[in-house]
Scaffold this active site. Structure first.
Site, mmCIF file in Angstrom:
data_model
loop_
_atom_site.group_PDB
_atom_site.id
_atom_site.type_symbol
_atom_site.label_atom_id
_atom_site.label_comp_id
_atom_site.label_asym_id
_atom_site.label_seq_id
_atom_site.Cartn_x
_atom_site.Cartn_y
_atom_site.Cartn_z
ATOM 1 N N GLY A 11 0.813 -1.205 0.000
ATOM 2 C CA GLY A 11 0.000 0.000 0.000
ATOM 3 C C GLY A 11 0.846 1.254 0.000
ATOM 4 O O GLY A 11 1.821 1.356 0.750
ATOM 5 N N VAL A 138 1.357 2.873 6.660
ATOM 6 C CA VAL A 138 0.493 3.743 7.452
ATOM 7 C C VAL A 138 -0.004 3.014 8.691
ATOM 8 O O VAL A 138 -0.473 3.642 9.642
ATOM 9 C CB VAL A 138 -0.710 4.260 6.633
ATOM 10 C CG1 VAL A 138 -0.235 5.079 5.446
ATOM 11 C CG2 VAL A 138 -1.613 3.131 6.187
ATOM 12 N N ASP A 139 0.097 1.681 8.698
ATOM 13 C CA ASP A 139 -0.388 0.903 9.841
ATOM 14 C C ASP A 139 0.549 0.981 11.043
ATOM 15 O O ASP A 139 0.140 0.643 12.164
ATOM 16 C CB ASP A 139 -0.570 -0.564 9.448
ATOM 17 C CG ASP A 139 -1.747 -0.776 8.516
ATOM 18 O OD1 ASP A 139 -2.585 0.143 8.403
ATOM 19 O OD2 ASP A 139 -1.835 -1.846 7.896
ATOM 20 N N MET A 183 -7.845 2.725 8.346
ATOM 21 C CA MET A 183 -7.093 1.527 8.027
ATOM 22 C C MET A 183 -6.456 0.969 9.296
ATOM 23 O O MET A 183 -6.340 1.667 10.306
ATOM 24 C CB MET A 183 -6.023 1.835 6.984
ATOM 25 C CG MET A 183 -6.590 2.063 5.597
ATOM 26 S SD MET A 183 -5.289 2.303 4.356
ATOM 27 C CE MET A 183 -6.247 2.062 2.858
ATOM 28 N N GLY A 184 -6.011 -0.279 9.215
ATOM 29 C CA GLY A 184 -5.393 -0.934 10.358
ATOM 30 C C GLY A 184 -5.903 -2.343 10.489
ATOM 31 O O GLY A 184 -6.874 -2.600 11.208
ATOM 32 N N ARG A 185 -5.282 -3.261 9.743
ATOM 33 C CA ARG A 185 -5.744 -4.653 9.727
ATOM 34 C C ARG A 185 -5.501 -5.353 11.055
ATOM 35 O O ARG A 185 -6.390 -5.957 11.638
ATOM 36 C CB ARG A 185 -5.026 -5.413 8.611
ATOM 37 C CG ARG A 185 -5.322 -6.900 8.560
ATOM 38 C CD ARG A 185 -4.481 -7.582 7.498
ATOM 39 N NE ARG A 185 -4.601 -6.912 6.230
ATOM 40 C CZ ARG A 185 -5.632 -7.066 5.396
ATOM 41 N NH1 ARG A 185 -6.604 -7.909 5.717
ATOM 42 N NH2 ARG A 185 -5.690 -6.415 4.263
ATOM 43 N N LEU A 285 -12.185 6.750 6.119
ATOM 44 C CA LEU A 285 -10.953 7.491 5.871
ATOM 45 C C LEU A 285 -10.135 6.826 4.766
ATOM 46 O O LEU A 285 -9.586 7.479 3.893
ATOM 47 C CB LEU A 285 -10.136 7.577 7.158
ATOM 48 C CG LEU A 285 -9.046 8.622 7.234
ATOM 49 C CD1 LEU A 285 -9.579 9.996 6.919
ATOM 50 C CD2 LEU A 285 -8.418 8.614 8.620
#
Length: 405
Positions: A11, A138-139, A183-185, A285
Site C-alpha cells: 500500500g 500507514v499501519d 485503516m489498520g488490519r 478514511l
C-alpha cells in the site's frame, strides 16, 4: 561501478516517494552506483524487466517527487515465495542484464520478508547480489522500529479529518451517531491517533476483542450524557473468535490477507438496530489517509527522505546486505521529558519480517474510552510541522508516475 535498483511494494503512503528520492539524491551526491534504476510495479514488474532510469532526475524533480503521494514507480502485491526458484533466477537474470548489484525495496511487512527471502536465497546459492529494505506503512505495525515512514502523515490527516468532521457533526441537534473508519488490519495505531484531537468518544481497536453488548451500553451512555457519540473504528476490529466486524473477509489481497472495509457501516447499523438513535453517518478514511500529500507531516517526510539516503549510504559497504534501515525506539527518558530524538539504525531483515507491532495494551483505556496520556505523548511529536510544498494551479505539484510514462 555497478548499478542499483529501487522498487516499491504494498500500500502506498504520502511519503513513500520521499524514500525513493532519498536513494536517488544520495547517489547523485555520492555516486556509489553508475545508474539508479526504478522497478515499475514492484517485484512483479522487475521480473518482467520493466525498469526506469532515475539516475539523472533534476533537483526540481526530486523536490516534487518528495511531495508526490502514492507509489511513483507503481506498486504490486506479488508474493515472492520461498522455494520458487524460477522467480529468484529470473530476478537475477534481470539484474545481471542491467549490471545491478544492489536492490533497495521500499515496503511494509511482506516486502521486508521479500528482502529476507531474496538475501537468504542469494547466500545459499552463492549469488553476489545484495538486498536492502526501507520500511513504510500507514499501519505503523513493523518491529523493531519506533515508527514507520508514512504513519505520521496518515495520523496527521486522520486527526485533521476527525476534528473537521466532529465540528460538522456537532452543528446538528438531530439524534445521530458518527462513525469514522480507518485503516489498520492487525494494529490500531492509526485509529488510536484520532484520539489526539480530543473529539473521540469511543474507540474500537483490533487489540481488544469486540463485545457488542458492552459497546452498545457505552454508546447509550454517551447519548444519555451528552446527546452525541463520535466513534472511531479500525478496519481490523474483530470479535473474540477472530471474525471481523466488516464484510468482505472471504477475499484476499494476494498475500492471503482478508480484504477489509465496512466496520464503520456495521457499527452504525448495529447502533441504529439497537434503537439508540434512528440514524448515523459513516466516514471511511481509507485511502485518503495514505495519499493526502497536502497534509504531510514535516517530521515524516524528512525521516522518509533521510532513511532512503541512509540505506544508500550504508550500501557503500560491500558487506551490507539482508538488512533494513529504521528509526530506533525512543528512550523512556526522552519520552518522559517530551524530547523527540530520531535515530536511524540498521538490522537484519529477518527481525523486521513477519511480526506485528500492536498498539500497546497499556495505552488503551477500558470500555472503549480511548487512549492514555502516554499514547498522546507518543503521537504528539510525529505529526508536527508541514513541509513547504510547491504548488501549481492552486494544487500541490506532483510528478507524472514513472509507471505511467
Amino acid at each position: 561501478m555497478s548499478n542499483c535498483l529501487v522498487a516499491q511494494s504494498g500500500g502506498p503512503t504520502a511519503v513513500i516517494n520521499a524514500s525513493l528520492a532519498g536513494v536517488v539524491r544520495a547517489n547523485q551526491l555520492n555516486p556509489v552506483y553508475d545508474r539508479v534504476f526504478g522497478g515499475l510495479h514492484g517485484i512483479e514488474g522487475v521480473l518482467d524487466d520493466k525498469l526506469y532510469d532515475l539516475t539523472d532526475l533534476s533537483g526540481r524533480d526530486i523536490e516534487i517527487l518528495k511531495q508526490t503521494p502514492s507509489s511513483a514507480l507503481g506498486t504490486c502485491r506479488y508474493k515472492l515465495k520461498r522455494g520458487n526458484d524460477a522467480d529468484y533466477k529470473r530476478l537475477v537474470d534481470v539484474m545481471d542484464a542491467h549490471d545491478i548489484e544492489t536492490m533497495f525495496y521500499i515496503g511494509g511487512n511482506d516486502s521486508m520478508d521479500t528482502v529476507d527471502a531474496l538475501s537468504e536465497w542469494a547466500h545459499e546459492n552463492g549469488i553476489a547480489k545484495r538486498f536492502i529494505g526501507i520500511p513504510k506503512t500507514v499501519d505503523n505495525d513493523l518491529v523493531p522500529v519506533d515508527h514507520c515512514p508514512g504513519f505520521a502523515s496518515a495520523a496527521k490527516i486522520a486527526c485533521e479529518i476527525t476534528h473537521a468532521t466532529y465540528l460538522d457533526y456537532a452543528a446538528y441537534t438531530r439524534p445521530e451517531v458518527f462513525v469514522l473508519e480507518t485503516m489498520g488490519r492487525d494494529a490500531g495505531w492509526l485509529a488510536a491517533s484520532c484520539c489526539f484531537t480530543g473529539n473521540v468518544d469511543l474507540l474500537v481497536l483490533p487489540e481488544v476483542d469486540f463485545d457488542k453488548e458492552a459497546f452498545l451500553a457505552e454508546v447509550q451512555k454517551k447519548f444519555d450524557e451528552k446527546g452525541e457519540c463520535y466513534i472511531v473504528v479500525s478496519e481490523g476490529a474483530h470479535y473474540a473468535d477472530g471474525t471481523y466486524l466488516s464484510a468482505g473477509d472471504t477475499a484476499n489481497d494476494g498475500f492471503a490477507h482478508a480484504v477489509l472495509g465496512g466496520a464503520g457501516a456495521t457499527l452504525k447499523q448495529m447502533i441504529v438496530d439497537a434503537g439508540i438513535v434512528p440514524r448515523g453517518v459513516v466516514q471511511d478514511l481509507s485511502r485518503a489517509a495514505r495519499s493526502s500529500n497536502f497534509a504531510q507531516s514535516l517530521v515524516d517526510v524528512t525521516e522518509a527522505y533521510e532513511l532512503g539516503m541512509s540505506a544508500h549510504m550504508r550500501s557503500a559497504d560491500p558487506a551490507f546486505t539482508s538488512a533494513v534501515v529504521g528509526i530506533r525506539p525512543r528512550s523512556a527518558e526522552d519520552m518522559a521529558a517530551g524530547v523527540y530524538n530520531a535515530e536511524f539504525f540498521a538490522g537484519p531483515a529477518k527481525d523486521f519480517a513477519n511480526y506485528v507491532k500492536h498498539f500497546p495494551a497499556e495505552w488503551i483505556l477500558p470500555n472503549y474510552a480511548g487512549i492514555t496520556q502516554e499514547a498522546m505523548d507518543y503521537f504528539r511529536p510525529l505529526i508536527q510541522g508541514e513541509p513547504k510544498l510547491v504548488y501549481e494551479n492552486g494544487m500541490p505539484a506532483t510528478l507524472v508516475p514513472f509507471n505511467k510514462r
